[in-house]
Write an enzyme that holds these catalytic residues in place. Sequence first.
Site, PDB file in Angstrom:
ATOM      1  CG  LEU A  81      -1.810  -0.902   1.129  1.00 29.00           C
ATOM      2  CD1 LEU A  81      -2.763  -0.717   2.396  1.00 29.00           C
ATOM      3  CD2 LEU A  81      -2.964  -0.650   0.067  1.00 29.00           C
ATOM      4  CB  ALA A  82       1.174   4.054  -2.309  1.00 26.86           C
ATOM      5  CG  ASP A  83      -2.782   6.816   1.910  1.00 26.09           C
ATOM      6  OD1 ASP A  83      -2.291   6.790   3.175  1.00 26.09           O
ATOM      7  OD2 ASP A  83      -3.558   7.412   1.686  1.00 26.09           O
ATOM      8  CG  ASN A  84       1.073   2.461   5.505  1.00 32.90           C
ATOM      9  OD1 ASN A  84       0.874   1.639   4.572  1.00 32.90           O
ATOM     10  ND2 ASN A  84       2.475   2.539   6.233  1.00 32.90           N
ATOM     11  CB  SER A  85      -4.573   7.194   5.672  1.00 30.04           C
ATOM     12  OG  SER A  85      -4.858   6.924   4.407  1.00 30.04           O
TER      13      SER A  85
END
Length: 97
Positions: free
Chosen positions: A4-8
């Site tokens: 995942l490029a964005d862990n949010s």
Amino acid sequence: MFELADNSVFTKFEEDELQNPSPRKELDGRSIYLSRELEMIPGKLGAPVLCDFGSAMLGDVEHLEDVQPDIYRAPEVILEAPWWYSIDIWNVGCMVS
């Protein structure tokens, strides 16, 4: 699996689980939870990541064991034919296509 490029997405997942817990049941002394989807952002997936080598087997001999998840199962395994490394290549092709 994909990186995942964005862990949010995990923070949102945790918050949703705290506010509205997934349905679950007890069976034979263990909890079984209903799956919850991750709210993925289109185009934010990273590179494929190979993981879960818990069922890894030595590849220097032919095998006949029933392996692989149904959805990614190689034809050799389905047909109960001898298999070896080639089934791993099938799995990778299924995951990245």
